[in-house]
Enzyme design. Structure first.
Site, PDB file in Angstrom:
ATOM      1  N   GLY A  68      -8.403   3.932  13.323  1.00 39.24           N
ATOM      2  CA  GLY A  68      -7.708   2.718  12.775  1.00 39.24           C
ATOM      3  C   GLY A  68      -6.314   2.551  13.458  1.00 39.24           C
ATOM      4  O   GLY A  68      -5.404   2.235  12.580  1.00 39.24           O
ATOM      5  N   GLY A  69      -6.407   2.469  14.771  1.00 42.22           N
ATOM      6  CA  GLY A  69      -5.137   2.221  15.331  1.00 42.22           C
ATOM      7  C   GLY A  69      -4.592   0.801  15.451  1.00 42.22           C
ATOM      8  O   GLY A  69      -3.655   0.377  16.555  1.00 42.22           O
ATOM      9  N   SER A  70      -5.152  -0.113  15.138  1.00 42.09           N
ATOM     10  CA  SER A  70      -4.878  -1.541  15.394  1.00 42.09           C
ATOM     11  C   SER A  70      -3.855  -2.105  14.484  1.00 42.09           C
ATOM     12  O   SER A  70      -3.288  -3.025  14.555  1.00 42.09           O
ATOM     13  CB  SER A  70      -6.334  -2.439  15.119  1.00 42.09           C
ATOM     14  OG  SER A  70      -6.606  -2.338  13.603  1.00 42.09           O
ATOM     15  N   ASN A  95      -6.820   8.759  10.659  1.00 45.95           N
ATOM     16  CA  ASN A  95      -6.106   7.693   9.966  1.00 45.95           C
ATOM     17  C   ASN A  95      -6.407   6.530   9.078  1.00 45.95           C
ATOM     18  O   ASN A  95      -5.897   6.299   8.122  1.00 45.95           O
ATOM     19  CB  ASN A  95      -5.039   7.190  10.981  1.00 45.95           C
ATOM     20  CG  ASN A  95      -4.454   5.863  10.529  1.00 45.95           C
ATOM     21  OD1 ASN A  95      -3.451   6.136   9.622  1.00 45.95           O
ATOM     22  ND2 ASN A  95      -4.524   4.708  10.977  1.00 45.95           N
ATOM     23  N   SER A 132      -2.349  11.426   1.033  1.00 44.77           N
ATOM     24  CA  SER A 132      -1.595  10.575   0.357  1.00 44.77           C
ATOM     25  C   SER A 132      -0.931  11.397  -0.914  1.00 44.77           C
ATOM     26  O   SER A 132      -1.585  12.491  -1.212  1.00 44.77           O
ATOM     27  CB  SER A 132      -2.485   9.666  -0.138  1.00 44.77           C
ATOM     28  OG  SER A 132      -1.783   8.950  -1.343  1.00 44.77           O
ATOM     29  N   ASP A 192     -16.923   0.405  13.504  1.00 42.23           N
ATOM     30  CA  ASP A 192     -16.738   0.592  11.883  1.00 42.23           C
ATOM     31  C   ASP A 192     -16.848   2.325  11.969  1.00 42.23           C
ATOM     32  O   ASP A 192     -17.790   2.869  12.330  1.00 42.23           O
ATOM     33  CB  ASP A 192     -17.693  -0.189  11.272  1.00 42.23           C
ATOM     34  CG  ASP A 192     -17.838   0.002   9.667  1.00 42.23           C
ATOM     35  OD1 ASP A 192     -17.257   1.231   9.300  1.00 42.23           O
ATOM     36  OD2 ASP A 192     -17.824  -0.880   8.968  1.00 42.23           O
ATOM     37  N   ALA A 243      -9.239  10.878  -5.325  1.00 41.21           N
ATOM     38  CA  ALA A 243     -10.408  11.669  -5.134  1.00 41.21           C
ATOM     39  C   ALA A 243     -10.708  11.997  -3.674  1.00 41.21           C
ATOM     40  O   ALA A 243     -10.757  13.069  -2.943  1.00 41.21           O
ATOM     41  CB  ALA A 243     -11.709  11.328  -5.823  1.00 41.21           C
ATOM     42  N   TYR A 267      -9.693   6.634  -4.897  1.00 41.38           N
ATOM     43  CA  TYR A 267      -8.886   6.878  -3.778  1.00 41.38           C
ATOM     44  C   TYR A 267      -8.059   8.100  -3.702  1.00 41.38           C
ATOM     45  O   TYR A 267      -8.019   9.087  -2.757  1.00 41.38           O
ATOM     46  CB  TYR A 267      -7.706   5.828  -3.694  1.00 41.38           C
ATOM     47  CG  TYR A 267      -6.551   5.770  -2.596  1.00 41.38           C
ATOM     48  CD1 TYR A 267      -6.830   5.580  -1.115  1.00 41.38           C
ATOM     49  CD2 TYR A 267      -5.157   6.458  -2.794  1.00 41.38           C
ATOM     50  CE1 TYR A 267      -6.043   5.408  -0.100  1.00 41.38           C
ATOM     51  CE2 TYR A 267      -4.422   6.427  -1.622  1.00 41.38           C
ATOM     52  CZ  TYR A 267      -4.704   5.988  -0.418  1.00 41.38           C
ATOM     53  OH  TYR A 267      -4.063   6.222   0.517  1.00 41.38           O
TER      54      TYR A 267
END
Lengths: 116, 239
Positions: free
Chosen positions: B9-11, B82, B134, B55, B149, B147
């Site tokens: 997810g580096g975008s 990430n 988180s 994905d 969980a 989230y």
């Protein structure tokens, strides 16, 4: 066939990789037999087996444990060789080969453990 | 030799911040995300950067990406897990498919990416994994049960995986950010953001670079004896 590896090639490669791991551990004069148990005879741990599978995937380009075979079915060196042969020629597998028997044993153990 | 960092997810958001920071340190960086952004387009063609549209729930594609990265750069030194999605909804009103999607994206995809990278790291007998958790994994908040969980599961995964891989010189930690200024809080009302800031001992939200700094620290040699830990970066909101 996914790759031109012969059955004999696969056995040679698997044995060589096992030998390398045992040598890294400091073992000497290693002789590997097909019926050697990976854990009970050779003393390979789960993480040794993880390294072995990783190295074989890098060398052979296949991972039979991703879908084809449960790793819990693999107990001996021959079981491991059979798993990789299966990955290269899944259609050639028969219900009577050693790996299928090992898979049945593993399923039976799991059923006993879960009460199923 | 340059380190190779793989960031899912580096975008955009924290992922993009990490891509920029690690490249500035001279690292090779590989990343994947569902869609290409202007940030990614600007780096295409750079020898030290590898990106693919994937994905994260497509496990076979992700596994192939990890192996391609290892072939291209010779190794994978650091994984930053990430990718994550968050929706604000109470559990009884959530669609079952949305619950499954969040678990697949935030948890299952992270486990399988770590599995693929750990195999490369086992071969090189070194490595470091940083999972982005988180504060919701630590404190309960209404509207984020699923989230929470997934993130609490990621922290449990961090501790057990650290035990598994530690003997092979692979460290595993997580960073638990509090609220920070990124796309994920853009939808919040100003009053809600003010309320969060008031409850935070440091009286503000984090800047994105402050979260990235914690990741850089855990991925560095300065953290060489730290494994199995969750580093909370929240301005004190959970203390």
């Amino acid at each position: 066939m996914l790759n031109p590896c012969s059955a004999a090639d696969i056995q040679t490669i698997v044995h060589a990789r096992i030998r390398a791991i045992l040598e890294d551990r400091g073992d000497e004069n290693i002789v590997i037999a097909g019926d050697d148990k990976l854990n009970a005879t050779l003393g390979l741990t789960s993480m040794d087996l993880a390294l072995l599978v990783s190295e074989l995937e890098a060398e052979l380009g296949v991972d039979p444990f991703a879908k084809l075979v449960s790793v819990t079915a693999v107990r001996s060196v021959d079981d491991l060789v059979a798993a990789y042969r299966l990955a290269f020629a899944p259609a050639a597998a028969t219900p009577d080969d050693g790996l299928a028997e090992a898979a049945r044993r593993a399923a039976s153990r799991r059923a006993r453990m879960t009460g199923g | 030799m340059s380190r190779t960092i793989l960031i899912s997810g580096g975008s955009r958001g924290l992922g993009a911040e990490l891509v920029t920071g690690f490249r500035a340190q001279g690292c090779n960086v590989a990343s994947f995300s569902r869609s290409k952004t202007a940030f990614i387009e600007a780096m295409e063609g750079s020898a030290d950067f590898h990106w693919q549209a994937i994905d994260g729930r497509d496990h076979e594609a992700v596994h192939g990406f990890v192996n391609d990265t290892a072939s291209r750069f010779g190794r994978v030194d650091v994984l930053v897990n990430n990718t994550g999605i968050a929706t604000d909804s109470v559990l009884p009103l959530m669609r079952p498919d949305d619950i499954i999607d969040m678990v697949d994206t935030n948890l299952t995809a992270a486990l399988l990416l770590a599995q693929s990278c750990s195999r490369v790291m086992l071969r090189q007998a070194s490595g470091c994994i940083v999972n982005i958790s988180s504060v919701n994994a630590i404190r309960g908040h209404e509207g984020v049960a699923v989230y929470s969980a997934t993130k609490a599961a990621l922290d449990g995964f961090t501790r057990s995986l650290a035990r598994e891989l530690g003997p092979r010189n692979i460290r595993v930690n997580s960073v638990a950010p509090g609220y920070f200024e990124t796309d994920m809080v853009k939808g919040m009302e100003p009053a809600q953001m003010d309320r969060i800031a008031r409850r935070t001992p440091l009286r503000r939200l984090a800047r994105i670079e402050e979260i990235a700094a914690a990741v850089h620290f855990l991925a560095s040699e300065q953290a060489s004896f730290i494994t199995g830990q969750t580093l909370v970066v929240d301005g004190g909101i959970t203390c």
